[in-house]
Design an enzyme around this catalytic site. Sequence first.
Site, mmCIF file in Angstrom:
data_model
loop_
_atom_site.group_PDB
_atom_site.id
_atom_site.type_symbol
_atom_site.label_atom_id
_atom_site.label_comp_id
_atom_site.label_asym_id
_atom_site.label_seq_id
_atom_site.Cartn_x
_atom_site.Cartn_y
_atom_site.Cartn_z
ATOM 1 N N SER A 134 48.596 32.807 42.021
ATOM 2 C CA SER A 134 47.897 33.049 40.755
ATOM 3 C C SER A 134 48.642 34.002 39.819
ATOM 4 C CB SER A 134 46.491 33.597 41.021
ATOM 5 O OG SER A 134 46.560 34.890 41.594
ATOM 6 N N LYS B 217 45.267 40.873 39.341
ATOM 7 C CA LYS B 217 45.389 40.172 38.056
ATOM 8 C C LYS B 217 45.993 41.124 37.026
ATOM 9 C CE LYS B 217 43.001 36.629 39.697
ATOM 10 N NZ LYS B 217 43.675 35.345 40.028
#
Length: 265
Positions: free
Chosen positions: A87, A142
């Site tokens: 990701s 993230k």
Amino acid sequence: MVNNNDAARPRAGSTVAYNSAPNSDEEMGRAFAVHPRHASRVVLPINARRGVWESICKLLTVCMLPVLLVLSIRIFLLGQYIIPSGSMEDTLLVNDRVLTTHGLTLNVGHLQRGDIVVFHDPAGWLGASGDGRFDKDDFLIKRLIGMPGDRVQCKGAGSPIKINGQTIDETAYIKPGVQPSSLRFDVLVPAGHIFVLGDNRDNSADSRYHSSDGDGGMVPIDNVVGVAFMICWPLKHWKRIDTHRDVFANVPNSNADNWKQETAQ
């Protein structure tokens, strides 16, 4: 005339009893003279035993200090995490190990746009997608895009992301060939929260995908446990992680009141 030296020296065949450990090298020599075949049974003199004990203590200190130092750094200063998914490609690759600020070195009050943050799952994100999960825990990683009070929006279909009306160019860190967002969104980041996205936007279940959870896809700042600053393993990937602050240099301060007025019209 009696020779004092002869009187002090044990005679052959005689028995000399030591009721306590020899206290000097001289007494040690006498003990060896009396019991040459049983020298291994002779107790070391006190000063010799003290020297052995001091040597053992020094050895233990030399061996234990590095271990204690590493443990202290790991517990109070730095964290280490293994990247489990794609990701955050190509910034972070699967199985990369990253070092993060942690404990005493983490100051959530100094978080900035562009930081790569490690945080506790805010609202069951992992149960929904399994994206970005670290082994045996509930952490995700993230990039921080929106700060409290920011308006973050994108029209989708390859359009760029805007923060407080300012378009940002994310080509420096988004995975090549991937668009900023295929989803359309327009959100206001509430107080005490941040808006996060993965660098591999086509394979990242981030704030965009959790608009219906308890925090509307936002991550409580209290959930942040570290900011990644270095890839430490494998050695061929070793490097300092770039936060690309320049991407956000022209973003104006948030103005939540104006945004509320605009959406009400």
